[in-house]
Design an enzyme around this catalytic site. Structure first.
Site, PDB file in Angstrom:
ATOM      1  N   SER A 560    -133.294  27.882 -85.800  1.00  0.00           N
ATOM      2  CA  SER A 560    -133.307  26.460 -85.319  1.00  0.00           C
ATOM      3  C   SER A 560    -134.531  26.359 -86.118  1.00  0.00           C
ATOM      4  CB  SER A 560    -133.428  26.766 -83.754  1.00  0.00           C
ATOM      5  OG  SER A 560    -133.604  25.362 -83.356  1.00  0.00           O
ATOM      6  N   ASP A 645    -123.196  22.794 -81.357  1.00  0.00           N
ATOM      7  CA  ASP A 645    -124.480  22.995 -81.385  1.00  0.00           C
ATOM      8  C   ASP A 645    -125.162  21.550 -80.625  1.00  0.00           C
ATOM      9  OD1 ASP A 645    -127.436  23.333 -81.704  1.00  0.00           O
ATOM     10  OD2 ASP A 645    -126.979  24.610 -83.216  1.00  0.00           O
ATOM     11  N   HIS A 680    -125.490  26.236 -79.845  1.00  0.00           N
ATOM     12  CA  HIS A 680    -127.053  26.533 -80.342  1.00  0.00           C
ATOM     13  C   HIS A 680    -127.245  28.043 -79.926  1.00  0.00           C
ATOM     14  CE1 HIS A 680    -130.757  25.570 -82.201  1.00  0.00           C
ATOM     15  NE2 HIS A 680    -131.234  25.997 -81.265  1.00  0.00           N
TER      16      HIS A 680
END
Length: 709
Positions: A560, A645, A680
């Protein structure tokens, strides 16, 4: 001539860079001109078209075909690791106790716990009335509900005050958009409330029929409204009790531990605001505790005789203030725990007779018990060099028993209960590593690397006994470095598969986190963001210099915002790393921050800056990984993403990989893996995610020429 090295920890001969990659040609992404013009700066983005699936959904077969081609390429390139990956998966899965139960938590007359069963991916959420010998009541069987779903997340189990009903949220797409369900715990009937696009939880008023929930914008995924719903009424008529107009703020709703208040929190990186309502008067009006103040964050803890406020008002590292129940304005706030330059105040666990403060000092978390009658303080002490300690499972206000979690890089996750009056501490449960685990076979250290500007960067490291600091062994360096999130030293049973094959594993506690206090965060965001990247590089160079590893054996991993870190470090210092794993990476910073239609973008302005501002734009552009790819050699790279995501859209890593392949000058591999069913956080099952871990480990060990054991 190939250089051969041996290590007492490797069960097979390891040949440096001896990996054999098939001669398969990678996909070549089409280029289309797309000009971005802002602040007099004109940039062509030839892979902009990859946003198409995000804009059009299933109508965009071109994007899906490209991502599928990338997956096929990865499968071919990693085909020789298939058997090894399955071995790693079974090895890691075999350490997990399949039939297990969490420590029961007592709340309002019932013990609540979750349990897992052999061979099942999910869990069952259960309770027993009054006594642990009472009959078991299965409230939610997530194993059953998840059947037929490639992804399934149930969250926010919220029990009504009279214990008769439960609200919970379900996300079966992996976009963090939850539908709310109601279960009647007397009849067992479950009802879809028809409430969609929520944060996944709801809060009960004390009348047992009114709930408050957070409503999201279906497109931007921003939390925009707090709504009130009365059971049995038309959802379309739910009242909006609060709407956030500032798109840089996140909002949420909760209930005070003493059950007296419904509380709405609105906050960004630099300021916040709290609204409160008597939980006995759900149709009443919320009052503003204190209107938001510029550059002031505050969090309210209600007690029976006062409010405590954790705030950074005139206190960089936060402090605790107090104010009367009937005078909540800032002009009435007085210091309760004064500000300290060397201690970060992180939060309060409140009880009738005691308070427990969560603090951070010298880069380590700590808990401090405060006797509300005598004012006496007691620090909980621990022996290990690097560890994590945190409050865990304390829903009851009227109790003298405090529960906390403890872990380190060699100590499995442990849950303790301490009697705040007598000081007696009891270990309730420690994570069992099936097959046996002896912490004495591993070593953990806490180091300090010196950054270019003289700043000391903490480093937590673990390796198996026998690891020689001769520069010949592999090391995986991990970090995050954003949002003030501290990456503390924790245990991972899966990581043992890497340590047992000769790797050391290290966490760089770089600026952008909050390990060393609030200034640590301030010095790693906005116009100081580059400190995050150079800190990580400095830690890597330190580990090479002190012969924990060498450039031929040094690897990096981040996800991330940590994926942004990975993209930045390979632009700045590509020769330092043999391989890099960048998971769901935020690598197209400028383009994403310029597009408010992309989920969560506006919430991020206080972290990265607003590129509509000229200075912010050019600073962002100077480090954004996608913008700074050059015609030079790069390390081997494994990139992962998820088609659904919600935090970092799939097209960022896809564009980045395509541009890297087009421009770089080396023959090292660049692999892109897209989970077509996940978002995610990856897979939702408790075993499935290990397949992704096995992929990462196989990639690293393949680069070390060690995929036989």
């Amino acid at each position: 001539m190939k250089k051969i090295i041996t290590s007492s920890l490797l069960t097979a001969t390891c040949i440096v860079n001896a990996q054999s990659w098939p001669s398969v040609k990678p996909p070549i992404a089409e280029k289309q001109q797309h000009i971005r013009t802002i602040h007099g700066d004109k940039v062509n983005d030839p892979y902009y078209w990859m946003i198409d699936y995000f804009k059009k959904g299933k109508d965009s077969t071109k994007v899906v075909n490209y991502l599928t081609a990338e997956n096929n390429y990865l499968n071919e390139m990693m085909k020789d690791t298939d058997t090894f990956r399955e071995k790693l998966f079974q090895e890691m899965k075999g350490r997990i106790k399949e039939k297990d139960e969490s420590v029961p938590v007592f709340r309002n007359g019932y013990y609540y716990y979750s349990k897992t069963e052999e061979g099942k991916q999910y869990y069952k959420y259960c309770r027993k009335k009054g006594d642990l010998s009472a009959p078991e009541e299965v409230l939610v069987d997530v194993d059953e509900l998840a059947k037929g779903h490639s992804y399934y997340a149930a969250s926010g189990f919220s029990i009504s005050p009279d214990n008769s009903k439960m609200i919970y949220g379900v996300d079966d797409v992996s976009r963090r958009q939850y539908k709310l369900f109601l279960k009647d715990l007397k009849t067992g009937k479950t009802t879809d409330l028809g409430i969609k696009n929520t944060s996944g939880s709801a809060v009960w008023a004390n009348d047992n029929k009114t709930i408050f929930y957070t409503s999201k914008n279906a497109e931007t995924l921003l939390s925009e409204k707090i709504k009130r719903h009365t059971l049995g009424t038309d959802v379309s008529k739910d009242a909006t009790v609060y709407e956030e107009k500032d798109k840089t703020n996140y909002i949420g709703v909760g209930k005070s531990k003493n059950e007296k208040f419904i509380m709405i929190y609105s906050g960004a990186t630099t300021s916040s605001e709290t609204r409160m309502l008597d939980a006995n008067q759900p149709n009443g009006e919320f009052f503003v505790f204190q209107p938001r103040m510029k550059n002031v964050l505050y969090d309210v803890t209600p007690l029976e005789d006062k409010f405590l406020i954790t705030t950074n008002k005139d206190a960089l590292n936060f402090k605790v203030m107090e104010t009367p129940l009937n005078k909540t304005g800032v002009e009435n706030w007085k210091d309760f725990i004064p500000h300290r330059k060397d201690v970060l105040m992180e939060g309060i666990s409140e009880f009738k007779n005691y308070l427990v403060f969560s603090e951070r000092q010298n880069g380590l978390s700590q808990l401090v018990i405060y006797d509300r009658k005598s004012g006496k303080k007691e620090f909980l002490k621990f022996d290990e060099a690097a560890y994590t300690v945190y409050p865990s499972g304390n829903p009851e206000y009227n109790t003298d028993n405090f529960r906390f979690g403890y872990t380190s890089m060699i100590t499995p996750s442990s849950q303790y209960e301490q009697n705040l009056k007598t000081g007696k501490r009891t270990l309730l449960k420690q994570q069992e590593v099936v097959g046996g685990y002896n912490k004495d076979n591993y070593v953990t250290e806490r180091l300090f690397a010196t950054a270019k500007d003289g700043t000391k960067i903490p480093v937590s490291i673990v390796y198996k006994k026998g690891f020689e600091k001769n520069g010949k062994n592999p090391l995986l360096l991990y970090a995050y470095g954003s949002y003030g999130s501290s990456m503390d030293a924790t245990f991972s049973s899966g990581r043992l598969s890497l340590l047992d094959r000769g790797f050391a594993y290290a966490i760089a506690h770089i600026r952008g986190g909050q390990e060393m206090g609030r200034q640590w965060y301030e010095d790693g965001k906005m116009m100081k963001k580059k400190n995050t990247f150079t800190d990580f590089i400095d830690v890597g160079e330190y580990l090479v210099k002190d012969k924990y590893t060498s450039q031929k054996h040094l690897y990096a991993q981040g996800g991330s915002a940590g994926g942004l870190l990975m993209g930045a470090i390979i632009n700045l210092k590509p020769e330092l790393w043999n391989g890099v794993v960048s998971q769901v990476p935020f690598v197209d910073v400028v383009n994403t921050m310029l597009d408010e239609s992309i989920p969560l973008t506006t919430n991020e302005y206080d972290e990265w800056g607003n590129p509509n501002n000229k200075d912010a734009y050019f600073y962002m552009k100077s480090y954004s990984p996608y913008e700074n790819i050059e015609a030079k050699n790069y390390p081997n790279l494994l990139v992962t993403t998820g088609l659904h995501d919600s935090q970092v859209q799939y097209f960022e890593p896809a564009k980045w990989v395509a541009k890297l392949r087009d421009i770089k000058t080396d023959k090292n591999v660049v692999l892109l893996k897209t989970d077509m069913d996940y978002g995610h956080g990856g897979a939702s099952g408790r075993f499935d995610y290990l397949k992704d871990v096995a992929m990462v480990y196989a990639f690293l060990l393949k680069l070390e020429g060690n995929i036989k054991n």
